[in-house]
Scaffold this active site. Structure first.
Site, PDB file in Angstrom:
ATOM      1  N   GLU A 139       0.926  -1.340  -0.185  1.00  0.00           N
ATOM      2  CA  GLU A 139      -0.028   0.105  -0.152  1.00  0.00           C
ATOM      3  C   GLU A 139       0.893   1.328   0.017  1.00  0.00           C
ATOM      4  O   GLU A 139       0.426   2.250  -0.805  1.00  0.00           O
ATOM      5  CB  GLU A 139      -0.920  -0.106   1.192  1.00  0.00           C
ATOM      6  CG  GLU A 139      -1.810  -0.943   1.210  1.00  0.00           C
ATOM      7  CD  GLU A 139      -1.357  -2.449   2.102  1.00  0.00           C
ATOM      8  OE1 GLU A 139      -2.217  -3.125   2.588  1.00  0.00           O
ATOM      9  OE2 GLU A 139       0.114  -2.603   1.906  1.00  0.00           O
ATOM     10  N   CYS A 173      -2.453  -3.496   7.309  1.00  0.00           N
ATOM     11  CA  CYS A 173      -2.047  -3.645   8.689  1.00  0.00           C
ATOM     12  C   CYS A 173      -2.241  -2.118   9.184  1.00  0.00           C
ATOM     13  O   CYS A 173      -2.587  -1.100   8.668  1.00  0.00           O
ATOM     14  CB  CYS A 173      -0.456  -3.553   8.687  1.00  0.00           C
ATOM     15  SG  CYS A 173       0.456  -2.117   8.495  1.00  0.00           S
ATOM     16  N   ARG A 181      19.807 -20.333 -11.428  1.00  0.00           N
ATOM     17  CA  ARG A 181      20.582 -19.936 -12.508  1.00  0.00           C
ATOM     18  C   ARG A 181      19.633 -19.404 -13.633  1.00  0.00           C
ATOM     19  O   ARG A 181      20.104 -19.575 -14.985  1.00  0.00           O
ATOM     20  CB  ARG A 181      21.580 -21.087 -12.891  1.00  0.00           C
ATOM     21  CG  ARG A 181      22.592 -21.272 -11.974  1.00  0.00           C
ATOM     22  CD  ARG A 181      23.502 -22.321 -12.490  1.00  0.00           C
ATOM     23  NE  ARG A 181      23.280 -23.564 -12.490  1.00  0.00           N
ATOM     24  CZ  ARG A 181      23.136 -24.529 -11.529  1.00  0.00           C
ATOM     25  NH1 ARG A 181      23.457 -24.109 -10.293  1.00  0.00           N
ATOM     26  NH2 ARG A 181      22.866 -25.847 -11.644  1.00  0.00           N
ATOM     27  N   ARG A 214      13.621 -22.590  -6.683  1.00  0.00           N
ATOM     28  CA  ARG A 214      14.809 -22.024  -6.011  1.00  0.00           C
ATOM     29  C   ARG A 214      14.379 -20.465  -5.744  1.00  0.00           C
ATOM     30  O   ARG A 214      14.688 -20.010  -4.723  1.00  0.00           O
ATOM     31  CB  ARG A 214      16.004 -22.311  -6.495  1.00  0.00           C
ATOM     32  CG  ARG A 214      16.708 -23.885  -6.400  1.00  0.00           C
ATOM     33  CD  ARG A 214      17.830 -24.168  -7.045  1.00  0.00           C
ATOM     34  NE  ARG A 214      18.229 -25.324  -7.043  1.00  0.00           N
ATOM     35  CZ  ARG A 214      19.431 -25.898  -7.256  1.00  0.00           C
ATOM     36  NH1 ARG A 214      20.178 -25.134  -8.095  1.00  0.00           N
ATOM     37  NH2 ARG A 214      19.655 -27.145  -7.440  1.00  0.00           N
ATOM     38  N   SER A 232      12.688 -38.782   5.737  1.00  0.00           N
ATOM     39  CA  SER A 232      12.611 -38.326   6.972  1.00  0.00           C
ATOM     40  C   SER A 232      11.215 -37.251   7.240  1.00  0.00           C
ATOM     41  O   SER A 232      10.711 -37.401   8.076  1.00  0.00           O
ATOM     42  CB  SER A 232      13.959 -37.717   7.339  1.00  0.00           C
ATOM     43  OG  SER A 232      14.699 -38.767   7.417  1.00  0.00           O
ATOM     44  N   ASP A 290      27.593 -34.673  -4.671  1.00  0.00           N
ATOM     45  CA  ASP A 290      27.157 -34.065  -5.979  1.00  0.00           C
ATOM     46  C   ASP A 290      28.055 -32.702  -5.866  1.00  0.00           C
ATOM     47  O   ASP A 290      28.125 -32.006  -7.115  1.00  0.00           O
ATOM     48  CB  ASP A 290      25.738 -33.711  -6.000  1.00  0.00           C
ATOM     49  CG  ASP A 290      24.839 -35.190  -5.970  1.00  0.00           C
ATOM     50  OD1 ASP A 290      25.416 -36.068  -6.266  1.00  0.00           O
ATOM     51  OD2 ASP A 290      23.477 -34.902  -5.585  1.00  0.00           O
ATOM     52  N   ALA A 336      14.146 -36.008  -8.164  1.00  0.00           N
ATOM     53  CA  ALA A 336      14.110 -36.574  -9.491  1.00  0.00           C
ATOM     54  C   ALA A 336      14.295 -37.844  -9.623  1.00  0.00           C
ATOM     55  O   ALA A 336      15.239 -38.227  -9.122  1.00  0.00           O
ATOM     56  CB  ALA A 336      15.014 -35.661 -10.496  1.00  0.00           C
ATOM     57  N   THR A 384      24.271 -35.394   0.443  1.00  0.00           N
ATOM     58  CA  THR A 384      24.199 -35.132  -0.964  1.00  0.00           C
ATOM     59  C   THR A 384      25.291 -34.190  -1.352  1.00  0.00           C
ATOM     60  O   THR A 384      25.688 -34.061  -2.487  1.00  0.00           O
ATOM     61  CB  THR A 384      22.756 -34.307  -1.073  1.00  0.00           C
ATOM     62  OG1 THR A 384      21.698 -35.453  -0.676  1.00  0.00           O
ATOM     63  CG2 THR A 384      22.391 -33.835  -2.368  1.00  0.00           C
ATOM     64  N   GLY A 443      18.291 -36.363  -0.750  1.00  0.00           N
ATOM     65  CA  GLY A 443      18.141 -37.599  -1.374  1.00  0.00           C
ATOM     66  C   GLY A 443      16.864 -38.249  -0.836  1.00  0.00           C
ATOM     67  O   GLY A 443      15.945 -37.709  -0.140  1.00  0.00           O
TER      68      GLY A 443
END
Length: 367
Positions: free
Chosen positions: A61, A84, A214, A191, A310, A207, A163, A203, A304
């Site tokens: 606003e 607000c 990007r 992301r 979990s 990796d 994936a 991981t 992973g």
């Protein structure tokens, strides 16, 4: 007095749709505050638009009023969320609305924040400002599902993503990429739309990912990297460790190793000690509570199979993206299956196919 029976024209709906699109464009980029869109109109012509500022301030606003070069007396304001009416990091939006003599305010949904809910209506009406609400209520409520979840539970809204291959593997030794470039673009968009991205140290060490966004022009909106590493075993020549600082990386740990802690602190990496469960794994709900306290409202988990399972077991995923390639991966070398299908079928009743230009199948699961 405003009621659920407020009537709206097609133009009213058009202006609120614009406000909603403005809010959507800022989702995940406004820190602890909700993303809000605002449109100011006079004689059915748009005078100004505004969005919540990056990291949450200024409010939509305020920005819409500031962006206008016109006299706003007698104008009409469309805003996605109840303005607000309390002092926080910024003055109440009701103050600037009243000061600029806006004659009518239309908001789509009430805020569930107790400091705001219902109070704005009374304040504005006391100044003879017409207030209407519930325009595009269902559409806007759907957009604010993550924000409402945040407020009700004091937890970030958690999105999972993984994936897999056609034969349901997440890993096969020697294979670097499972999905195609179009799926990669969606991953980077996710992301961009989340405050933080979480993986385990396993991981990271396997990796050596960058964990950034990007998409062209959006790298500066890359999420904060969250690493679960109870014994501080992160590879110190990894990209994440080399580029880590107090603003872009948080590592959760448990085992106290003074030498390692000193080394990590020299890098100005934010370390948060957190308790483990009986099975010697992080209490993930406690981790999420600490992230919420740190101002993080939307978390993307790209771990992973172990980390994903979990989260599934504790029912901590609000939604989950399953990317599936049309290609099989080899089982003649070291490989890893995806073992979470049962959780998807048990806990997520709503699923939607996401269309991309590629050949991968992408399914979004929601509660």
């Amino acid at each position: 007095m405003s009621t659920k029976k407020d009537k709206f024209s097609k133009k009213d709906k058009t202006f609120m749709e614009l406000a909603l699109n403005l809010a959507k464009a800022r989702h995940g980029l406004t820190g602890a505050n909700p993303a809000v869109g605002c449109v100011i109109v006079k004689n059915n012509e748009i005078l100004s638009i505004g969005q919540t500022g990056f990291k949450g301030t200024p409010h939509a606003e305020f920005n819409a009023i500031k962006n206008s070069n016109e006299n706003l007396e007698g104008a009409k304001m469309y805003v996605t969320l109840e303005p607000c009416s309390h002092y926080g990091k910024t003055p109440p939006c009701t103050n600037i609305i009243i000061k600029n003599k806006i004659k009518e305010v239309v908001y789509a949904v009430e805020d569930i924040d107790k400091k705001v809910k219902g109070k704005t209506l009374k304040i504005l009406q006391s100044k003879n400002i017409l207030v209407k609400k519930n325009l595009l209520k269902n559409e806007v409520n759907n957009f604010y599902i993550p924000y409402f979840f945040n407020r009700k539970n004091n937890l970030p809204y958690v999105t999972g993503k993984i994936a897999i291959s056609k034969n349901n593997l997440i890993y096969s030794k020697g294979t670097k990429r499972i999905t195609d470039i179009h799926s990669d673009k969606l991953t980077h968009f996710l992301r961009y739309k989340n405050d933080a991205l979480m993986i385990s140290y396993k991981t990271l060490n396997k990796d050596n990912p960058r964990l950034d966004c990007r998409l062209e022009g959006l790298n500066k909106f890359s999420p904060k990297r969250i690493i679960l590493d109870k014994n501080l075993e992160i590879n110190m020549i990894s990209h994440i460790f080399k580029t880590a600082n107090k603003n872009n990386t948080i590592i959760f740990y448990n085992n106290v190793n003074k030498k390692k802690i000193t080394l990590f602190k020299k890098k100005s990496i934010q370390l948060i000690k957190s308790n483990l469960s009986k099975k010697r794994y992080f209490d993930l709900k406690l981790v999420l509570k600490k992230l919420y306290k740190a101002g993080i409202r939307n978390v993307l988990v790209e771990g992973g199979d172990d980390l994903s399972c979990s989260f599934f077991k504790k029912k901590l995923f609000n939604e989950f993206y399953l990317f599936k390639s049309p290609k099989n991966l080899s089982k003649s070398v070291a490989y890893k299956d995806f073992n979470c299908f049962k959780y998807l079928s048990q806990n997520y009743k709503n699923k939607k196919k996401i269309n991309t230009l590629g050949k991968d199948s992408i399914t979004l699961y929601k509660r």
